[in-house]
Motif scaffolding. Structure first.
Motif, PDB file in Angstrom:
ATOM      1  N   LEU A  34       0.798  -1.159   0.138  1.00 29.33           N
ATOM      2  CA  LEU A  34      -0.161   0.089  -0.159  1.00 29.33           C
ATOM      3  C   LEU A  34       0.764   1.332  -0.037  1.00 29.33           C
ATOM      4  CD1 LEU A  34      -2.948   1.317   0.309  1.00 29.33           C
ATOM      5  CD2 LEU A  34      -2.501   1.045   3.043  1.00 29.33           C
ATOM      6  N   GLU A  35       1.877   1.334   0.816  1.00 25.69           N
ATOM      7  CA  GLU A  35       2.698   2.298   0.911  1.00 25.69           C
ATOM      8  C   GLU A  35       3.426   2.637  -0.554  1.00 25.69           C
ATOM      9  OE1 GLU A  35       2.837   4.983   3.401  1.00 25.69           O
ATOM     10  OE2 GLU A  35       1.180   3.850   4.100  1.00 25.69           O
ATOM     11  N   ARG A  38       1.015   4.182  -3.095  1.00 26.74           N
ATOM     12  CA  ARG A  38       0.264   5.409  -2.626  1.00 26.74           C
ATOM     13  C   ARG A  38       0.963   6.477  -3.345  1.00 26.74           C
ATOM     14  NH1 ARG A  38      -1.645   5.372   3.430  1.00 26.74           N
ATOM     15  NH2 ARG A  38      -3.325   4.605   2.357  1.00 26.74           N
ATOM     16  N   ALA A  42      -2.830   7.853  -5.260  1.00 23.24           N
ATOM     17  CA  ALA A  42      -3.125   8.462  -3.880  1.00 23.24           C
ATOM     18  C   ALA A  42      -4.589   7.913  -3.262  1.00 23.24           C
ATOM     19  CB  ALA A  42      -3.258  10.079  -3.617  1.00 23.24           C
ATOM     20  N   ASP A  43      -5.457   7.422  -4.170  1.00 26.71           N
ATOM     21  CA  ASP A  43      -6.705   6.990  -3.602  1.00 26.71           C
ATOM     22  C   ASP A  43      -6.614   5.422  -3.404  1.00 26.71           C
ATOM     23  OD1 ASP A  43      -6.387   6.187  -6.230  1.00 26.71           O
ATOM     24  OD2 ASP A  43      -8.575   6.334  -6.514  1.00 26.71           O
ATOM     25  N   ILE A  44      -5.395   4.532  -3.404  1.00 24.16           N
ATOM     26  CA  ILE A  44      -5.306   3.320  -3.134  1.00 24.16           C
ATOM     27  C   ILE A  44      -5.581   2.896  -1.830  1.00 24.16           C
ATOM     28  CG2 ILE A  44      -2.927   3.347  -2.690  1.00 24.16           C
ATOM     29  CD1 ILE A  44      -4.923   0.640  -4.513  1.00 24.16           C
ATOM     30  N   THR A  45      -6.400   1.678  -1.657  1.00 27.59           N
ATOM     31  CA  THR A  45      -6.664   1.465  -0.283  1.00 27.59           C
ATOM     32  C   THR A  45      -6.374  -0.157  -0.066  1.00 27.59           C
ATOM     33  OG1 THR A  45      -8.952   0.870  -0.736  1.00 27.59           O
ATOM     34  CG2 THR A  45      -8.495   3.119   0.095  1.00 27.59           C
ATOM     35  N   ARG A 180     -13.710   9.224  -4.147  1.00 28.46           N
ATOM     36  CA  ARG A 180     -12.368   9.059  -3.641  1.00 28.46           C
ATOM     37  C   ARG A 180     -11.952  10.074  -2.777  1.00 28.46           C
ATOM     38  NH1 ARG A 180      -9.438   9.075  -9.971  1.00 28.46           N
ATOM     39  NH2 ARG A 180      -9.471   6.649  -9.796  1.00 28.46           N
ATOM     40  N   LEU A 184     -10.646   9.197   1.274  1.00 33.33           N
ATOM     41  CA  LEU A 184      -9.477   9.743   1.756  1.00 33.33           C
ATOM     42  C   LEU A 184      -9.595  10.601   3.313  1.00 33.33           C
ATOM     43  CD1 LEU A 184      -7.716  11.269  -1.113  1.00 33.33           C
ATOM     44  CD2 LEU A 184      -6.964   9.541   0.032  1.00 33.33           C
TER      45      LEU A 184
END
Length: 257
Positions: A34-35, A38, A42-45, A180, A184
């Protein structure tokens, strides 16, 4: 391959040459993946990464305790999928076909996204501020793009934050941007129910714009509708700037008190 491949590294094919987790190469857990993603998405979860796995786009190895172990190739596949969704608006079915071609050591045929709108002039007004593309997405595609589940999207709809296009059952770029952004905010503990005030403010400002542009409706001319829409967009952009400036001023006052 094309410049697209350079921007989104293609995964190596399955088989003896593929670097599977557990072969001695460094592996990552899902939080580390994830890191890494990202920075570019930016919107990855976490839920979206799990969703892509459930859809068969990536198959990380598992430890004896059933924890996921992602190899460099797994991360490359995820980048490929996310890039294809964001830049070409491709559905997961098509992306999966492209990955299958890569796994067979074939060069996939990169097809343009079916819902991408042809190029248009440089954005102005709200488009210049929000920086969004024109898209049309199904409910399933919206869930995948944002990493939401059905319950979370239903919650956004229940609070009036997201709604499908009237009569079409599809979602537009505004719905995508709102979803999105709310996702966040949720990462900071701000839930959909806390954002009712934002919806109320938007409704009031829309009413203000409608009142301000009402005189244009009575004017004659073939381009009257265009002038009215342009004026409304300009007013909306000004209100967004005003809101941002007032918010920044209020936060600054709070820090200095």
């Amino acid at each position: 391959m094309s410049g697209f491949a350079a921007a989104s590294p293609a995964p190596r094919p399955n088989g003896p040459g593929r670097d599977r987790a557990g072969s001695g190469a460094k592996v990552l857990n899902i939080g580390q993946v994830l890191e890494r993603l990202r920075a570019d998405f930016a919107d990855i979860t976490l839920s979206k990464i799990r969703y892509l796995e459930a859809e068969g786009l990536v198959e990380p190895a598992r430890t004896s305790a059933n924890y996921r172990k992602y190899s460099a190739d797994d991360v490359a596949r995820l980048r490929y999928v996310l890039h294809a969704q964001r830049e070409r608006f491709l559905p997961l079915r098509v992306i999966k076909e492209e990955l299958a071609s890569l796994d067979r050591e074939e060069t996939p045929v990169h097809r343009p996204g079916p819902r991408a709108v042809p190029p248009h002039p440089a954005p102005t007004g709200l488009d210049a501020i929000l920086g969004v593309e024109r898209v049309r997405m199904s409910r399933r595609e919206l869930l995948a793009a944002v990493g939401l589940d059905e319950e979370e999207l239903a919650d956004l709809e229940r609070h009036g934050l997201v709604a499908p296009i009237a009569g079409g059952g599809y979602y537009d770029s505004d719905a995508l941007l709102v979803a999105r952004t709310v996702a966040l905010l949720a990462g900071h503990g701000v839930q959909a129910r806390h954002l009712r005030a934002a919806r109320t403010v938007a409704d009031r400002e829309a009413g203000l714009i409608e009142a301000a542009t009402a005189p244009l409706r009575g004017q004659r001319g073939s381009d009257n509708a265009g002038r009215q829409a342009e004026t409304a967009d300009e007013l909306a952009a000004l209100l967004v700037r005003l809101h941002a400036a007032l918010l920044r001023s209020r936060l600054a006052a709070g820090r200095s008190s």
